[in-house]
Design a protein around this motif. Structure first.
Motif, PDB file in Angstrom:
ATOM      1  N   GLY A 145      56.689 122.813  14.165  1.00 29.43           N
ATOM      2  CA  GLY A 145      56.216 121.513  13.856  1.00 29.43           C
ATOM      3  C   GLY A 145      54.921 121.243  14.452  1.00 29.43           C
ATOM      4  O   GLY A 145      54.330 122.147  14.942  1.00 29.43           O
ATOM      5  N   THR A 146      54.421 120.217  14.217  1.00 32.04           N
ATOM      6  CA  THR A 146      53.190 119.698  14.751  1.00 32.04           C
ATOM      7  C   THR A 146      53.267 118.808  16.051  1.00 32.04           C
ATOM      8  O   THR A 146      54.132 117.769  15.720  1.00 32.04           O
ATOM      9  CB  THR A 146      52.379 119.041  13.511  1.00 32.04           C
ATOM     10  OG1 THR A 146      52.234 119.852  12.450  1.00 32.04           O
ATOM     11  CG2 THR A 146      50.987 118.645  14.078  1.00 32.04           C
ATOM     12  N   ILE A 147      52.763 119.146  17.004  1.00 27.97           N
ATOM     13  CA  ILE A 147      53.192 118.176  18.116  1.00 27.97           C
ATOM     14  C   ILE A 147      51.945 117.188  18.208  1.00 27.97           C
ATOM     15  O   ILE A 147      50.882 117.210  17.802  1.00 27.97           O
ATOM     16  CB  ILE A 147      52.599 119.235  19.571  1.00 27.97           C
ATOM     17  CG1 ILE A 147      53.410 118.073  20.707  1.00 27.97           C
ATOM     18  CG2 ILE A 147      51.486 119.604  19.862  1.00 27.97           C
ATOM     19  CD1 ILE A 147      53.468 118.827  21.979  1.00 27.97           C
ATOM     20  N   TYR A 157      55.588 114.122  20.814  1.00 32.31           N
ATOM     21  CA  TYR A 157      56.589 114.172  19.808  1.00 32.31           C
ATOM     22  C   TYR A 157      56.095 115.464  18.825  1.00 32.31           C
ATOM     23  O   TYR A 157      55.048 115.446  18.656  1.00 32.31           O
ATOM     24  CB  TYR A 157      56.776 112.893  19.017  1.00 32.31           C
ATOM     25  CG  TYR A 157      57.086 111.830  19.892  1.00 32.31           C
ATOM     26  CD1 TYR A 157      58.735 111.257  20.245  1.00 32.31           C
ATOM     27  CD2 TYR A 157      56.453 111.001  20.534  1.00 32.31           C
ATOM     28  CE1 TYR A 157      58.891 110.374  20.740  1.00 32.31           C
ATOM     29  CE2 TYR A 157      56.809 109.986  21.472  1.00 32.31           C
ATOM     30  CZ  TYR A 157      58.217 109.688  21.467  1.00 32.31           C
ATOM     31  OH  TYR A 157      58.443 108.658  22.429  1.00 32.31           O
ATOM     32  N   VAL A 158      57.312 116.077  18.527  1.00 31.86           N
ATOM     33  CA  VAL A 158      57.010 117.198  17.589  1.00 31.86           C
ATOM     34  C   VAL A 158      57.506 116.661  16.214  1.00 31.86           C
ATOM     35  O   VAL A 158      58.902 116.315  16.074  1.00 31.86           O
ATOM     36  CB  VAL A 158      57.628 118.386  17.760  1.00 31.86           C
ATOM     37  CG1 VAL A 158      57.643 119.237  16.732  1.00 31.86           C
ATOM     38  CG2 VAL A 158      57.086 119.037  19.254  1.00 31.86           C
ATOM     39  N   VAL A 159      56.536 116.503  15.155  1.00 31.48           N
ATOM     40  CA  VAL A 159      57.057 116.355  13.876  1.00 31.48           C
ATOM     41  C   VAL A 159      57.232 117.631  13.021  1.00 31.48           C
ATOM     42  O   VAL A 159      56.506 118.335  12.849  1.00 31.48           O
ATOM     43  CB  VAL A 159      55.826 115.444  13.097  1.00 31.48           C
ATOM     44  CG1 VAL A 159      56.124 115.074  11.687  1.00 31.48           C
ATOM     45  CG2 VAL A 159      55.412 114.271  13.875  1.00 31.48           C
ATOM     46  N   PRO A 181      41.650 110.539  23.190  1.00 30.13           N
ATOM     47  CA  PRO A 181      42.934 110.040  24.285  1.00 30.13           C
ATOM     48  C   PRO A 181      44.158 110.759  24.015  1.00 30.13           C
ATOM     49  O   PRO A 181      44.971 110.827  25.007  1.00 30.13           O
ATOM     50  CB  PRO A 181      42.903 108.633  24.073  1.00 30.13           C
ATOM     51  CG  PRO A 181      42.621 108.443  22.446  1.00 30.13           C
ATOM     52  CD  PRO A 181      41.600 109.366  22.368  1.00 30.13           C
ATOM     53  N   LYS A 182      44.514 111.495  22.937  1.00 36.13           N
ATOM     54  CA  LYS A 182      45.618 112.161  22.809  1.00 36.13           C
ATOM     55  C   LYS A 182      45.436 113.655  23.540  1.00 36.13           C
ATOM     56  O   LYS A 182      46.520 114.395  23.493  1.00 36.13           O
ATOM     57  CB  LYS A 182      45.872 112.438  21.265  1.00 36.13           C
ATOM     58  CG  LYS A 182      46.292 111.090  20.737  1.00 36.13           C
ATOM     59  CD  LYS A 182      46.984 111.310  19.423  1.00 36.13           C
ATOM     60  CE  LYS A 182      47.859 110.014  18.843  1.00 36.13           C
ATOM     61  NZ  LYS A 182      48.430 110.239  17.636  1.00 36.13           N
ATOM     62  N   ASN A 193      51.652 124.586  27.286  1.00 33.30           N
ATOM     63  CA  ASN A 193      50.218 124.673  27.134  1.00 33.30           C
ATOM     64  C   ASN A 193      49.697 124.070  25.713  1.00 33.30           C
ATOM     65  O   ASN A 193      48.648 124.652  25.211  1.00 33.30           O
ATOM     66  CB  ASN A 193      49.664 125.945  27.540  1.00 33.30           C
ATOM     67  CG  ASN A 193      50.253 127.167  26.621  1.00 33.30           C
ATOM     68  OD1 ASN A 193      51.046 126.958  25.775  1.00 33.30           O
ATOM     69  ND2 ASN A 193      49.793 128.144  26.864  1.00 33.30           N
ATOM     70  N   ALA A 194      50.507 123.210  25.171  1.00 32.02           N
ATOM     71  CA  ALA A 194      50.198 122.883  23.748  1.00 32.02           C
ATOM     72  C   ALA A 194      49.123 121.712  23.772  1.00 32.02           C
ATOM     73  O   ALA A 194      49.143 120.992  24.792  1.00 32.02           O
ATOM     74  CB  ALA A 194      51.442 122.218  23.051  1.00 32.02           C
ATOM     75  N   LEU A 195      48.511 121.543  22.793  1.00 32.59           N
ATOM     76  CA  LEU A 195      47.467 120.643  22.623  1.00 32.59           C
ATOM     77  C   LEU A 195      47.728 119.791  21.377  1.00 32.59           C
ATOM     78  O   LEU A 195      48.194 120.152  20.444  1.00 32.59           O
ATOM     79  CB  LEU A 195      45.929 120.907  22.639  1.00 32.59           C
ATOM     80  CG  LEU A 195      45.440 121.513  24.036  1.00 32.59           C
ATOM     81  CD1 LEU A 195      44.079 122.495  24.038  1.00 32.59           C
ATOM     82  CD2 LEU A 195      45.512 120.675  25.269  1.00 32.59           C
ATOM     83  N   ASN A 196      47.340 118.318  21.214  1.00 32.36           N
ATOM     84  CA  ASN A 196      47.841 117.446  20.308  1.00 32.36           C
ATOM     85  C   ASN A 196      47.167 118.349  18.982  1.00 32.36           C
ATOM     86  O   ASN A 196      46.021 118.587  18.671  1.00 32.36           O
ATOM     87  CB  ASN A 196      46.674 116.200  20.440  1.00 32.36           C
ATOM     88  CG  ASN A 196      47.310 115.235  19.554  1.00 32.36           C
ATOM     89  OD1 ASN A 196      48.337 114.840  19.409  1.00 32.36           O
ATOM     90  ND2 ASN A 196      46.247 114.722  18.554  1.00 32.36           N
ATOM     91  N   GLY A 197      48.066 118.153  17.911  1.00 31.55           N
ATOM     92  CA  GLY A 197      48.103 118.687  16.633  1.00 31.55           C
ATOM     93  C   GLY A 197      48.273 120.095  16.574  1.00 31.55           C
ATOM     94  O   GLY A 197      48.077 120.675  15.475  1.00 31.55           O
TER      95      GLY A 197
END
Length: 733
Positions: free
Chosen positions: A77-79, A88-90, A160-161, A107-111
């Motif tokens: 999904g997308t974080i 949250y992972v969608v 900010p995310k 090591n995930a970043l937004n999106g």
């Protein structure tokens, strides 16, 4: 498995709760027994735990020691991070997002697209998981402020995310100075390291400088500011001459009265109206749209660039175009007294705007005049000005179209647009509002008509007879691109109804057309009332977002069964696709496959969302800058948002929105009543509700974070919730 073993009185739910509340902890049978309300014998406890191992709920880690057996499931999904660092992972197709604690985001970043391991734990009724790996980065470029020390540098990203700072070695700073705005490119993020590593690829300039900030906003949303040299060169090589050979292939409108109506600062004019009275007394109205596809050909670098951009972006001070200037402002722009190629929708209608027939095809026009909205509005009001009869006739016909659309369920939002008057350095001097008047509605109604009728024609749903010259067409099935707007969910409408009830209004829920009519009545009833702005905003929020797709679902907001975008190909790529599909239909040509078109629709919808966010960010920045010199000044406002961390308040006179932090609401502890959009004081029962009028003082204007901080100094609300036992509250506190 029974909930209770009646021989031993051991309750399986109680046992499993001990393990699920401590998923990483290992228990022996004595520890488990000690935590249970009943005290089973050691043999009974051991047999019970062994049975849970057999049933795959627990695992035995050592001799008679037990741990929860996590039922892990891997999903993609997308974080989506929050500012606090939790995420949250969608996952497409799942109702509930997956909660990711801050220490499990890896090591995930937004999106980013990620794989997530989902456990049988939960947090606030959402499944909990941890990031396994990053499958695809949504972007490798970020914008932020660089902070340089003696041995290294860090970039604090504007978004900010983005929950971490980026490490930059001194040799990769591109000579940026401390606290300048920069664009960085992600290099790597090793699993065991705290910060990702990046290199500076562009220095934008100093924080607070107008052009630096506008470039930074575009970069933040991965939107290009300029065209690469090879794209501009390709555009300049296009033959833009109007030739006799090409004119001969087109229907000629050059002798028909034609003009454009646009904002005063517009540079690209992609639509024009022509009007002619026919011998039978009817009117022939031409909606002429710049023929962008004559110049923009598939399988070219220029077309690829237009597809990637998908839309022009309108920041507070500029337009960043989808097409290079040679096309957007010159060759395709329907400038006065210049012959131009168009793709047109032409309608014969009676004086009551009843449609008699319709024609679609390639044309050549010669615009007689470039009108501004203000000039047309003045002509409508004063009965003076150029082409007065034509304007009055078009206005009369537009009003008939508008009335008919209202009957069919079109919802009319007349939301004011915030505009800024800027000085030579880009600083905001004053705020003004763009309000829809008859001149705007005149153009809007004819554009809506063209979009609707083109969509029907592409779908073979011909509700208006074709012009005799098109009767020979064999209307084969072809794919189409639609602009769709789903029907709002009933729960959203019920929430809206509950909200407007407090102002004495209501809406109908259940029947789509009745709901639309009741929403229109609501919007009409709140005109010029103190609650107008907030009711309009909440009503808009209750609606789903419109998007592009090949699957028609109608356009609820307009009340149209079929709708597309045909009228702005200079600034929207879906309109380019519709022009190509229409040309293919008229000439029995092959089109792109539905799968390819759907892929292009998704790109257009995604880029439209990013462009909208960038436009809002540029407005927000100017609002903060406008109030920066008004610290400690008092303004009247309306509560426009209610959250667990505070209240958002929109200032009435300038529409600037700021946050009243919950900690600034003194002498009480407030909790959120989310369902009713309220903050309620635990001790006093004081209520702050969405739509309440308040008086605020500006406490802070943070340009870097585009954030305004307000403090409430008085409120019109006298609402109180009865506090039954304040002494008990104090004692508990």
């Amino acid at each position: 498995m029974p909930e209770t073993d009646f021989k031993t009185n051991i309750n399986s739910t109680e046992v499993l709760e001990i393990f699920t509340n401590n998923p990483s902890k290992i228990f022996n049978y004595k520890q488990v027994a000690k935590l249970l309300p009943v005290k089973p014998k050691p043999k009974e406890m051991l047999e019970f735990l062994d049975n849970l191992v057999i049933k795959d709920f627990l695992k035995e880690t050592d001799n008679k020691k037990y741990q929860l057996k996590l039922q892990m499931q891997t999903l993609v999904g997308t974080i989506d991070f929050t500012a606090s660092g939790v995420a949250y992972v969608v996952v497409e197709g799942r109702d509930k997002d997956i909660f990711i604690p801050p220490h499990k985001t890896k090591n995930a970043l937004n999106g980013d697209t990620v794989s997530v391991l989902v456990s049988n734990k939960s947090f606030k009724n959402k499944p909990e998981g941890e990031i396994e790996e990053v499958i695809e980065r949504i972007t490798t470029k970020y914008v932020g402020v660089i902070q340089i020390s003696e041995h290294h540098a860090f970039v604090i990203v504007d978004n900010p995310k983005i929950h971490v700072d980026f490490y930059v070695s001194l040799e990769n700073t591109l000579d940026a100075k401390n606290k300048q705005k920069v664009i960085i490119e992600f290099h790597k993020w090793e699993n065991h390291t705290k910060n990702p590593v990046a290199n500076v690829i562009k220095v934008l300039g100093n924080v607070g400088e107008h052009h630096s900030e506008m470039h930074a906003i575009m970069a933040q949303y991965s939107l290009p500011m300029e065209f690469e040299p090879h794209i501009s060169k390709e555009a300049e090589k296009i033959n833009t001459a109007i030739t006799k050979h090409e004119i001969a292939k087109r229907r000629d409108f050059r002798s028909i009265t034609t003009f454009t109506i646009d904002p005063i600062d517009a540079k690209d004019f992609d639509d024009a109206l022509s009007i002619e009275k026919l011998p039978n007394g009817n009117w022939e109205i031409g909606v002429h749209i710049a023929d962008v596809t004559h110049y923009l050909k598939p399988n070219t670098n220029l077309n690829d660039e237009a597809f990637n951009r998908a839309t022009s972006v309108y920041l507070v001070d500029r337009c960043v175009p989808m097409l290079p200037e040679v096309l957007s402002n010159f060759a395709c722009s329907l400038r006065p007294n210049e012959e131009k190629y168009c793709f047109s929708a032409v309608f014969e209608m009676t004086n009551d705007a009843e449609l008699v027939n319709q024609w679609f095809g390639k044309t050549v026009i010669l615009s007689n005049k470039r009108f501004t909205y203000e000039e047309v509005q003045n002509a409508i009001v004063t009965n003076e000005g150029d082409y007065l009869n034509e304007i009055q006739t078009l206005n009369h016909l537009a009003k008939q179209l508008l009335n008919e659309n209202a009957k069919n369920g079109t919802i009319f939002f007349d939301k004011e647009e915030v505009k800024f008057l800027l000085d030579d350095l880009g600083a905001p001097i004053s705020v003004y509002f763009k309000v829809q008047q008859d001149a705007h509605k005149l153009i809007e109604q004819f554009m809506l008509l063209a979009n609707k009728k083109v969509a029907e024609f592409l779908t073979n749903k011909i509700t208006t007879p074709l012009h005799p010259s098109l009767n020979h067409l064999k209307l084969q099935h072809t794919p189409a691109v639609y602009r769709v707007h789903e029907v709002p969910k009933n729960d959203k409408l019920l929430e809206l109804n509950q909200f407007v009830n407090q102002f004495g209004y209501n809406i109908s829920v259940g029947n789509t057309q009745k709901t639309a009519h009741s929403i229109n009545k609501l919007l009409k009833d709140v005109k010029n009332k103190k609650e107008q702005s907030i009711v309009e905003m909440v009503t808009l929020r209750s609606m789903p977002k419109a998007l592009y797709t090949t699957k028609n679902e109608g356009h609820y907001g307009l009340g149209f069964e079929y709708y597309t975008h045909f009228t702005s190909p200079i600034r929207r790529y879906p309109d380019v696709l519709v022009h190509r599909l229409l040309e293919a239909k008229l000439n029995n040509l092959k089109t792109d496959s539905e799968a390819d078109l759907e892929h292009m629709c998704k790109q257009a919808s995604r880029m439209e969302k990013l462009a909208t966010e960038a436009e809002r960010a540029s407005i927000k920045y100017k609002q903060v800058e406008f109030l920066k010199n008004k610290i400690d000044q008092v303004f009247d406002g309306v509560i426009s948002g209610v959250t667990e961390w505070g209240l958002f308040v929109e200032i009435t006179e300038n529409k600037c929105e700021g946050l009243v932090r919950i900690k600034s609401l003194k002498n009480d502890h407030f909790y959120l009543d989310k369902a009713n959009h309220k903050l309620i004081g635990k001790r006093s029962g004081k209520i702050y509700s969405l739509g309440d009028t308040v008086q605020i003082i500006v406490r802070n204007a943070n340009l870097e974070q585009k954030q305004l901080d307000f403090e409430i100094i008085s409120s019109s609300s006298t609402k109180r919730l009865e506090v039954r036992n304040p002494k008990r509250y104090k004692k508990r506190k």
